[in-house]
Design a protein around this motif. Structure first.
Motif, short mmCIF file in Angstrom:
data_model
loop_
_atom_site.label_atom_id
_atom_site.label_comp_id
_atom_site.label_asym_id
_atom_site.label_seq_id
_atom_site.Cartn_x
_atom_site.Cartn_y
_atom_site.Cartn_z
N HIS A 302 0.82 -1.22 0.00
CA HIS A 302 0.00 0.00 0.00
C HIS A 302 0.85 1.27 0.00
O HIS A 302 0.36 2.36 -0.29
CB HIS A 302 -0.95 0.02 1.20
N THR A 303 2.15 1.15 0.33
CA THR A 303 3.02 2.32 0.39
C THR A 303 4.39 1.97 -0.20
O THR A 303 4.96 0.92 0.13
CB THR A 303 3.21 2.79 1.84
N PHE A 324 6.01 7.85 -1.76
CA PHE A 324 6.79 8.93 -1.16
C PHE A 324 8.22 8.87 -1.69
O PHE A 324 8.77 7.78 -1.88
CB PHE A 324 6.86 8.78 0.37
N ASN A 325 8.81 10.03 -1.92
CA ASN A 325 10.25 10.10 -2.14
C ASN A 325 10.82 11.02 -1.07
O ASN A 325 10.32 12.13 -0.86
CB ASN A 325 10.59 10.63 -3.53
N THR A 347 14.15 16.76 4.21
CA THR A 347 12.89 16.01 4.14
C THR A 347 13.09 14.55 4.55
O THR A 347 14.16 13.96 4.38
CB THR A 347 12.30 16.09 2.73
N TYR A 348 12.01 13.98 5.05
CA TYR A 348 12.01 12.58 5.47
C TYR A 348 10.58 12.09 5.51
O TYR A 348 9.63 12.87 5.36
CB TYR A 348 12.67 12.43 6.85
N VAL A 349 10.42 10.79 5.68
CA VAL A 349 9.09 10.19 5.79
C VAL A 349 8.92 9.60 7.19
O VAL A 349 9.81 8.90 7.69
CB VAL A 349 8.87 9.10 4.72
N LEU A 350 7.80 9.93 7.80
CA LEU A 350 7.43 9.39 9.10
C LEU A 350 6.33 8.35 8.91
O LEU A 350 5.29 8.65 8.33
CB LEU A 350 6.95 10.51 10.02
N ILE A 351 6.58 7.13 9.37
CA ILE A 351 5.58 6.07 9.32
C ILE A 351 5.00 5.91 10.72
O ILE A 351 5.72 5.62 11.67
CB ILE A 351 6.19 4.73 8.86
N ARG A 363 3.82 9.99 6.24
CA ARG A 363 3.69 11.44 6.09
C ARG A 363 5.04 12.00 5.65
O ARG A 363 6.09 11.66 6.23
CB ARG A 363 3.28 12.09 7.42
N LEU A 364 5.03 12.82 4.61
CA LEU A 364 6.25 13.49 4.15
C LEU A 364 6.47 14.73 4.99
O LEU A 364 5.59 15.59 5.08
CB LEU A 364 6.11 13.86 2.67
#
Length: 380
Positions: A302-303, A324-325, A347-351, A363-364
């Motif tokens: 899904h992601t 997400f990138n 920037t980073y991604v929070l799961i 979330r980016l």
């Protein structure tokens, strides 16, 4: 009272309360490109160092293991190109024949050049419930070597979970992204070359050889040449304003493509079909959203999270299909009129895992860092 201690039920019998659900998150970063540090041994500026935000990275790691997150299980996922082996010299030389011992020596210098970052990672990993996962990219292909993994484990003080290409969990597919690009795609069946060699060497992809033998020579005059977006506009601008160097670069690249097709050296020979594919793609930093969409075609996923392109991005194809990138923590120069100039977004991604047990959501985000009155200007 302990959350799992016996409690009295309405019927007067003892019942065991359910333990509180474990709160957990995962934070994903990529493309930090740590080199040997901003300062050379003799005190000069290291023009090839691309990572200037060590203090902010230390704060980032600290933030997600203290305060509101002190009771969380936190996994730090490094999604490739954390280390910039390709842009680090070995005794004054940039090598394309890279052994395990050479890579280990470079790794030790990188750790020395960013001691505060690795100390912060060690403190993070020492906290119960915290873990670190490292996915290998194209600039840090050297982390495939067992000795390098053992040394980094020693520095951090706890075993890191290493992934060669893909990390999959709970419907989330994470990989650096270089495997979806002809120039930088590694051979997953042959990470090392051993035949007729005194000792094994890294089986570098075409793009790594091209970077070492062509791009680095151009970067001696134009350090930011590979940090400009969009690439097509940079080429057109350069032909108009830096005609001489662009013509020279064009023939350098053309000569390298020709040599790669005809030279029979097994360390750097690629079939003509592969070279044509590289030229046809032509984008130094391609958009990987189509590759992400194909992976999302798998009902188990899904992601999707990529890095590699240095451009942060979010796309949604349906409510449960997201891409997400993570972008980069290095400087980018934009030639687009809407964002003209130097851009740096950490920037980073929070799961996050919802308390109701639903699927994890990404979330980016952008790390702003703690407030500071002054800081050094990053100059390369």
């Amino acid at each position: 009272m302990d959350s799992a201690s016996p409690v009295e039920s309405n019927e007067g019998t003892a019942a065991v309360a359910k333990p509180a659900p474990v709160k957990k998150i995962k934070i994903i970063v990529s493309d930090l490109h740590l080199g040997k540090g901003r300062l050379l041994e003799k005190g000069g500026i290291n023009s090839l160092e691309e990572f200037y935000y060590g203090e902010k990275l230390v704060e980032f790691i600290h933030f997600y293991s203290t305060g509101v997150y002190r009771d969380y299980e936190v996994e730090l996922i490094i999604n490739g190109d954390f280390l910039n082996f390709l842009q680090c010299d070995y005794k004054g030389h940039f090598l394309s024949v890279i052994t395990e011992s050479v890579t280990l020596e470079i790794l030790k210098e990188i750790v020395k050049g960013h001691a505060n970052v690795f100390q912060a990672m060690a403190e993070f990993a020492a906290k119960p419930g915290n873990t670190i996962t490292y996915i290998v990219g194209n600039h840090d292909q050297g982390m495939l070597w067992p000795a390098c993994r053992a040394y980094l484990n020693q520095v951090i003080g706890t075993p890191i979970r290493f992934k060669n290409i893909v990390y999959f969990f709970d419907g989330v597919h994470i990989e650096h992204g270089h495997m979806h690009e002809a120039a930088n795609r590694m051979d997953p069946k042959k990470f090392f070359l051993k035949k007729d060699l005194v000792e094994p060497i890294l089986n570098l992809p075409f793009g790594s050889h091209f970077f070492l033998e062509v791009v680095l020579k151009i970067k001696q005059h134009y350090p930011h040449v590979d940090k400009i977006r969009p690439f097509g506009k940079m080429v057109r601008w350069s032909f108009m304003n830096e005609t001489k160097i662009m013509i020279k670069a064009f023939f350098m690249a053309l000569g390298y493509f020709f040599k790669s097709a005809v030279v029979k050296d097994p360390r750097r020979h690629w079939p003509l079909k592969r070279i044509i594919q590289v030229i046809a793609e032509s984008a130094i930093f391609p958009d990987l959203s189509e590759s992400a969409r194909k992976i999302l075609g798998d009902e188990r996923v899904h992601t999707v999270v990529f890095g590699h392109t240095h451009v942060y991005q979010y796309r949604q194809w349906s409510e449960n299909k997201e891409y997400f990138n993570t972008g980069t923590w290095t400087e980018i120069t934009s030639l687009d009129i809407v964002s003209l100039g130097k851009i740096t977004k950490l920037t980073y991604v929070l799961i996050e895992y919802p308390e109701d047990g639903g699927r994890p959501r990404g979330r980016l985000k952008e790390w702003k860092g703690y407030h500071r009155i002054e800081e050094d200007v990053a100059i390369s």
